[in-house]
Every structure is written in C-alpha cells, then in structure tokens.
Design an enzyme around this catalytic site. Structure first.
Site, PDB file in Angstrom:
ATOM      1  CB  SER A  47      -0.937  -0.002   1.212  1.00 42.77           C
ATOM      2  OG  SER A  47      -0.214  -0.243   2.417  1.00 42.77           O
TER       3      SER A  47
ATOM      4  CD  GLU B 244       0.468   7.449   5.502  1.00 43.44           C
ATOM      5  OE1 GLU B 244       0.246   6.321   6.025  1.00 43.44           O
ATOM      6  OE2 GLU B 244       1.033   8.381   6.100  1.00 43.44           O
TER       7      GLU B 244
ATOM      8  CG  ASP C  22       0.195  13.997  16.114  1.00 46.67           C
ATOM      9  OD1 ASP C  22       0.482  13.108  16.939  1.00 46.67           O
ATOM     10  OD2 ASP C  22       0.645  14.047  14.957  1.00 46.67           O
TER      11      ASP C  22
ATOM     12  CG  PHE D 271       8.594  13.414  10.274  1.00 45.94           C
ATOM     13  CD1 PHE D 271       7.569  14.180  10.806  1.00 45.94           C
ATOM     14  CD2 PHE D 271       8.318  12.104   9.916  1.00 45.94           C
ATOM     15  CE1 PHE D 271       6.299  13.665  10.974  1.00 45.94           C
ATOM     16  CE2 PHE D 271       7.049  11.572  10.086  1.00 45.94           C
ATOM     17  CZ  PHE D 271       6.037  12.356  10.615  1.00 45.94           C
TER      18      PHE D 271
ATOM     19  CG  HIS E  33       1.608   1.750   4.602  1.00 43.66           C
ATOM     20  ND1 HIS E  33       0.406   1.800   3.932  1.00 43.66           N
ATOM     21  CD2 HIS E  33       1.767   2.974   5.183  1.00 43.66           C
ATOM     22  CE1 HIS E  33      -0.147   2.990   4.100  1.00 43.66           C
ATOM     23  NE2 HIS E  33       0.668   3.732   4.852  1.00 43.66           N
TER      24      HIS E  33
END
Length: 293
Positions: A12, A14, A105, A214, A264
């Site tokens: 998959s 995102e 978040d 990040f 993913h």
C-alpha cells in the site's frame, strides 16, 4: 516472525491531502503511476486535531472512485462522536471499506483541552465497531521503536494490544531504519498472543534533513552509520537519494525475506522513490502474478 508468514502479503501507499491546485495535480499524477503497480490500497492522512478533515474526506472519495481501494486516516483527538459518525456514514455510502484508526496529534498549544470525547485509539476502534459493525477493515498504528509519549516499552505494548482487543484487523508501523527493531517488536507481540498482520511502514529517504527533523518528532531512530554517511554527502542530493534508496531497499529485502506481511510506503505524494525501491525488490512480477490469478 513465524506467525506473520501465514498472512498474504499486501502492499500500500500513503498520501496526504493536497492544499493547492498544483498539489492536486501532483497527487493525481503520483496516484496514476503507483496504481500501475496494482497495490492493495492507498491511504490518506488526517491532520492534527482534524485540521484536514474535509481535505482528507474529499481526497479519499475521489481516489476511491478511481478503482483502487482508498482508506482514510481517522483520529479521535480534537473530534467527537457525532462528527466521526457522520464521516463513517459518508465513507460507507461512498464505497470505502477500510479505515486507518489513530489517536491523532493534539494541535499545538491546546494541551489537554484538545482531546475531545475519546483520548485513545482503542476507544476510537471500539466506537467504529459499535457504529458500523464489521463494514470497515480497521488498521491501527504500531511503533516498533515505541511511541514517543509511551512511559515505557511494556505500556506501549499493552496499549497496542488494547487496540487489537477493541476490534482492529491489522496494523501499519511507524517507519524505521533498523529491521531488528521490527523483529524484536513482533517477537514481543507473539509472546503476548497478538497475531494479526503488522505491516512495516517504509519511508524512502529523499531529503535527509527533513527526515532527520521528522524522526526527532516521531521517535524514529536513524542509525549512526546512516547518519554519518548522509552527513558526509553534504549538499550532494543525488548521492543522498542513491544511498538512501540502497539502504531502504536492503532493509525491505530483509523484512520480506523474514516473513513481513507486505510493505506500506510513506510517499509524501511523490512516486519516484517508492517506485525505485519497488523495482529494486522485484515486486513487479509478484503483482503481475496476483492479477493473473
């Protein structure tokens, strides 16, 4: 890792909801290129505190209508049951059958006032099951290197098990760059009696500075040897991309060889890096055979 080999492999990609017309065009191009790989589904992220709620919904409905299952991320922080119920009904009415259910978040500056009616992902999973029964296949998040806000490793594992006990079908991990972290996490889950597909989340390395920033926020560790080599390349972006591609490809090979139930990819709405890793892994043949059967 033996328990994961029983699950059929799935792949998959995102995306995040675009905010500009240019972003919409770029995402459509990325989607079209990745659709040629015959992925099992796409997913679309959900901003902190529901800040992209409409954008996520519109993007999911649009992409889902184009022929490949698309799953919205849905978080409970900053929301309430009425809003979530409306979203669930809208997704169901538009043929969506998979959801990535997350805590989410808290928007910056809101503190404890930003939680909403539900504070944790297991509560969201339980509510979705109460509202929609088994219509949706529910994905939840997993953290091989443990959630940055977890008090300790044991508490994080118990939190994950609560999501499974509440009705989650499978999980997607936070990205990582050390396969051993995933293997250790899976061994711990097996000892707890948790036996669902836990798909590794893969972050291609395109911009090392942004990935480093990040990773600091989300608790993903970048091994020292990778960091030092990246630093040695300085501003040589092509060398950074090439080295990053090699590192992530090798890790994916190790994960799949050990029985991980798929991958993913966190695309950041770009196709090239994920496509390169995909081709390096020789997954074209596997997906072609899936279509044939």
């Amino acid at each position: 890792m033996q328990s994961q080999k029983q699950f059929q492999r799935r792949f998959s990609f995102e995306f995040f909801p675009p905010k500009t017309d240019k972003g919409v065009t770029q995402l459509q191009t990325t989607r079209d290129r990745l659709a040629e790989l015959n992925p099992d589904f796409f997913s679309v992220t959900f901003g902190a505190g529901g800040s992209t709620r409409e954008g996520t919904k519109n993007t999911v409905i649009d992409l889902n209508s184009q022929g490949i299952s698309t799953a919205p991320h849905l978080s409970c922080v900053g929301s309430n049951k009425e809003i979530i119920s409306e979203l669930l009904d809208t997704y169901k009415d538009n043929g969506v059958d998979r959801i990535v259910a997350l805590r989410g978040d808290i928007p910056s500056g809101m503190g404890n006032t930003g939680y909403g009616e539900m504070r944790y992902a297991n509560e969201l999973v339980e509510f979705i099951r109460e509202h929609s029964g088994d219509h949706f296949s529910l994905e939840v998040g997993a953290y091989p290197e443990f959630h940055p806000q977890a008090p300790n490793a044991e508490a994080d594992l118990l939190n994950f098990k609560r999501k499974i006990d509440a009705g989650a079908n499978s999980a997607i991990t936070q990205y990582f760059f050390n396969a051993e972290a995933y293997f250790h996490f899976m061994d711990r889950l097996e000892k707890m009696g948790v036996n669902i597909p836990v798909v590794p989340g893969i972050m291609p390395i395109i911009n090392f500075q942004k990935i480093s920033q990040f990773s600091e926020m989300c608790g993903a560790d970048i091994p020292r040897w990778i960091r030092k080599q990246m630093e040695a390349y300085g501003d040589d972006s092509e060398s950074i991309k090439k080295f990053g591609e090699e590192v992530v490809t090798r890790m994916c090979e190790e994960l799949l060889d050990a029985g991980a139930p798929g991958l993913h990819f966190y695309t950041l709405n770009q196709a090239d890096a994920s496509l390169n890793i995909w081709h390096n892994l020789g997954l074209d043949k596997e997906r072609a055979e899936k279509i044939a059967f």
